[in-house]
Design a protein around this motif. Structure first.
Motif, short mmCIF file in Angstrom:
data_model
loop_
_atom_site.label_atom_id
_atom_site.label_comp_id
_atom_site.label_asym_id
_atom_site.label_seq_id
_atom_site.Cartn_x
_atom_site.Cartn_y
_atom_site.Cartn_z
N CYS A 1 1.13 6.37 8.31
CA CYS A 1 2.37 6.43 7.55
C CYS A 1 3.52 6.77 8.48
O CYS A 1 3.43 7.70 9.30
CB CYS A 1 2.25 7.47 6.44
SG CYS A 1 3.78 7.71 5.49
N MET A 2 4.61 6.04 8.35
CA MET A 2 5.77 6.27 9.22
C MET A 2 6.51 7.55 8.85
O MET A 2 7.33 8.03 9.63
CB MET A 2 6.73 5.07 9.11
CG MET A 2 7.27 4.83 7.71
SD MET A 2 8.35 3.39 7.60
CE MET A 2 9.69 3.90 8.67
N ARG A 3 6.21 8.12 7.68
CA ARG A 3 6.92 9.32 7.26
C ARG A 3 6.11 10.59 7.53
O ARG A 3 6.65 11.56 8.08
CB ARG A 3 7.25 9.24 5.76
CG ARG A 3 7.93 10.47 5.21
CD ARG A 3 8.36 10.27 3.77
NE ARG A 3 9.41 9.26 3.66
CZ ARG A 3 9.94 8.86 2.52
NH1 ARG A 3 9.48 9.36 1.37
NH2 ARG A 3 10.89 7.96 2.50
N CYS A 4 4.81 10.61 7.15
CA CYS A 4 4.04 11.84 7.29
C CYS A 4 2.86 11.70 8.26
O CYS A 4 2.20 12.69 8.56
CB CYS A 4 3.53 12.31 5.93
SG CYS A 4 2.31 11.20 5.18
N GLY A 5 2.58 10.49 8.73
CA GLY A 5 1.51 10.30 9.70
C GLY A 5 0.12 10.22 9.12
O GLY A 5 -0.87 10.28 9.85
N THR A 6 -0.01 10.05 7.79
CA THR A 6 -1.33 9.97 7.16
C THR A 6 -1.99 8.64 7.47
O THR A 6 -1.34 7.60 7.54
CB THR A 6 -1.20 10.13 5.63
OG1 THR A 6 -0.57 11.39 5.36
CG2 THR A 6 -2.56 10.08 4.95
N TRP A 7 -3.33 8.68 7.66
CA TRP A 7 -4.10 7.45 7.90
C TRP A 7 -4.06 6.58 6.64
O TRP A 7 -4.36 7.03 5.54
CB TRP A 7 -5.54 7.82 8.27
CG TRP A 7 -6.45 6.65 8.49
CD1 TRP A 7 -7.43 6.21 7.65
CD2 TRP A 7 -6.48 5.79 9.63
NE1 TRP A 7 -8.07 5.12 8.20
CE2 TRP A 7 -7.52 4.84 9.41
CE3 TRP A 7 -5.74 5.72 10.80
CZ2 TRP A 7 -7.81 3.85 10.33
CZ3 TRP A 7 -6.04 4.72 11.72
CH2 TRP A 7 -7.06 3.80 11.49
N GLU B 1 0.83 -1.20 0.00
CA GLU B 1 0.00 0.00 0.00
C GLU B 1 0.87 1.26 0.00
O GLU B 1 1.87 1.34 0.72
CB GLU B 1 -0.92 -0.01 1.22
CG GLU B 1 -1.93 1.11 1.22
CD GLU B 1 -2.89 0.98 2.39
OE1 GLU B 1 -3.82 1.80 2.47
OE2 GLU B 1 -2.70 0.07 3.21
N THR B 2 0.46 2.21 -0.80
CA THR B 2 1.18 3.49 -0.90
C THR B 2 0.46 4.54 -0.07
O THR B 2 -0.77 4.63 -0.07
CB THR B 2 1.26 3.96 -2.36
OG1 THR B 2 1.90 2.95 -3.13
CG2 THR B 2 2.04 5.26 -2.47
N CYS B 3 1.21 5.35 0.64
CA CYS B 3 0.62 6.39 1.47
C CYS B 3 -0.06 7.43 0.58
O CYS B 3 0.57 7.97 -0.34
CB CYS B 3 1.71 7.06 2.32
SG CYS B 3 1.13 8.49 3.25
N PRO B 4 -1.33 7.73 0.81
CA PRO B 4 -2.02 8.74 0.00
C PRO B 4 -1.51 10.15 0.24
O PRO B 4 -1.76 11.05 -0.56
CB PRO B 4 -3.48 8.60 0.44
CG PRO B 4 -3.42 8.01 1.81
CD PRO B 4 -2.21 7.13 1.82
N GLY B 5 -0.76 10.36 1.35
CA GLY B 5 -0.28 11.69 1.65
C GLY B 5 1.05 12.01 0.99
O GLY B 5 1.20 13.04 0.33
N CYS B 6 2.04 11.12 1.16
CA CYS B 6 3.38 11.41 0.65
C CYS B 6 3.87 10.38 -0.38
O CYS B 6 4.93 10.56 -0.96
CB CYS B 6 4.39 11.47 1.81
SG CYS B 6 4.59 9.90 2.69
N GLY B 7 3.10 9.31 -0.58
CA GLY B 7 3.48 8.30 -1.57
C GLY B 7 4.51 7.31 -1.09
O GLY B 7 5.04 6.53 -1.89
N HIS B 8 4.82 7.32 0.19
CA HIS B 8 5.81 6.39 0.73
C HIS B 8 5.27 4.96 0.69
O HIS B 8 4.08 4.73 0.93
CB HIS B 8 6.18 6.78 2.16
CG HIS B 8 7.21 5.88 2.78
ND1 HIS B 8 8.49 5.81 2.31
CD2 HIS B 8 7.12 5.02 3.83
CE1 HIS B 8 9.18 4.95 3.05
NE2 HIS B 8 8.36 4.46 3.97
#
Length: 293
Positions: free
Chosen positions: A268-274, A251-258
């Motif tokens: 998300c471990m990088r930006c904290g997005t759900w 799964e890709t983070c919808p906030g930062c794409g990580h």
């Protein structure tokens, strides 16, 4: 294997399915343990039965034990087929084929007529050792190894054919240099020598006699030491890759794409997005409550 199989209907078939194909209930765990013990006993009987002294003393015990286990394995296979919605899907799978190979030889022995077929009977009985492959179904890491083998198959085959070319060249060279009296009677026999030398086994049944042949042998053995670790490294790299992918989701983070989040991660471990797009971020509910207050 379980995610491809579904129970036939609700009721007895569904209960049997969860006991036989699952392992998250006491009944299912007890069934797995009993099946593992039966497989180990069956393999032990086959191994001990191949020793002449034990076969003479305890042959009748081995015979009856094998038939009892064969009956149990046959009943187990029938129950597996009974509780599935699509039994052919299981029979065509790896473990389904192993199940058939494990029980068919004992039953086929009854159909082999006459003592002249003892060699065939013995060959059929040896196939019962395939039961030990069923133990892979109870090892969670087995899927990682199988996945690593599939991924590294192309590289390993390429490596194998490269080694085959080297072996053929050295074999032809030694066939030209050495005499038949030294054992190099043909190129295939020289290939046997080259494989034995490259793997540093060195049986000693074929030995070069000329100084040039000995020098070539030294080069081939050093070459074997230098390349023997190549397939191990390829396979190890794929195992590590499989472990990482098994631990991380795609799964890709919808906030930062990580990417490469832990499968249990909620943020998300990088930006904290759900990360769960199918449910609402609980932090938004808390913010709405605070605004209302």
């Amino acid at each position: 294997m379980n995610f491809h199989l579904t129970p036939g209907t609700e009721g007895l078939r569904s209960r049997l399915f969860h006991i036989i194909f699952e392992s998250d209930t006491p009944g299912a765990k007890a069934f797995d343990i009993a099946l593992i013990m039966a497989i180990l006993v069956s393999v032990a009987v086959i191994l001990l039965g191949s020793i002449e002294i034990y076969a003479e003393r305890y042959g009748h015990i081995f015979f009856y034990t094998e038939w009892v286990l064969t009956l149990l394995f046959s009943i187990e296979l029938l129950v597996r087929i009974y509780c599935l919605e699509r039994p052919l899907l299981y029979l065509k799978s790896f473990y389904g084929i192993v199940d058939l190979i494990a029980i068919l030889p004992t039953w086929l022995v009854l159909l082999v007529p006459g003592a002249h077929a003892l060699v065939i009977v013995r060959l059929l009985r040896v196939l019962r050792i395939f039961r030990i492959l069923r133990l892979m179904a109870f090892v969670g890491e087995a899927n990682l190894l199988i996945d690593a083998l599939k991924r590294s198959l192309h590289q390993i085959l390429l490596f194998f054919f490269s080694i085959l070319m080297v072996v053929t060249l050295f074999a032809a060279l030694m066939y030209t240099i050495e005499s038949p009296e030294a054992g190099f009677t043909s190129i295939p026999m020289s290939m046997y020598w080259a494989i034995v030398s490259m793997t540093t086994v060195g049986y000693g049944d074929i030995v070069p006699a000329t100084p040039l042949g000995k020098a070539i042998t030294m080069v081939l053995m050093l070459l074997g030491y230098s390349i023997i670790a190549v397939p191990t490294g390829i396979f190890s790299a794929q195992v590590i890759r499989s472990i990482r992918e098994d631990r991380h989701s795609e799964e890709t983070c919808p906030g930062c794409g990580h990417e490469q989040h832990d499968k249990r991660a909620r943020y998300c471990m990088r930006c904290g997005t759900w990360l769960d797009e199918d449910s609402e971020d609980p932090r938004k509910k808390d913010e709405q409550k605070q605004d209302e207050d």
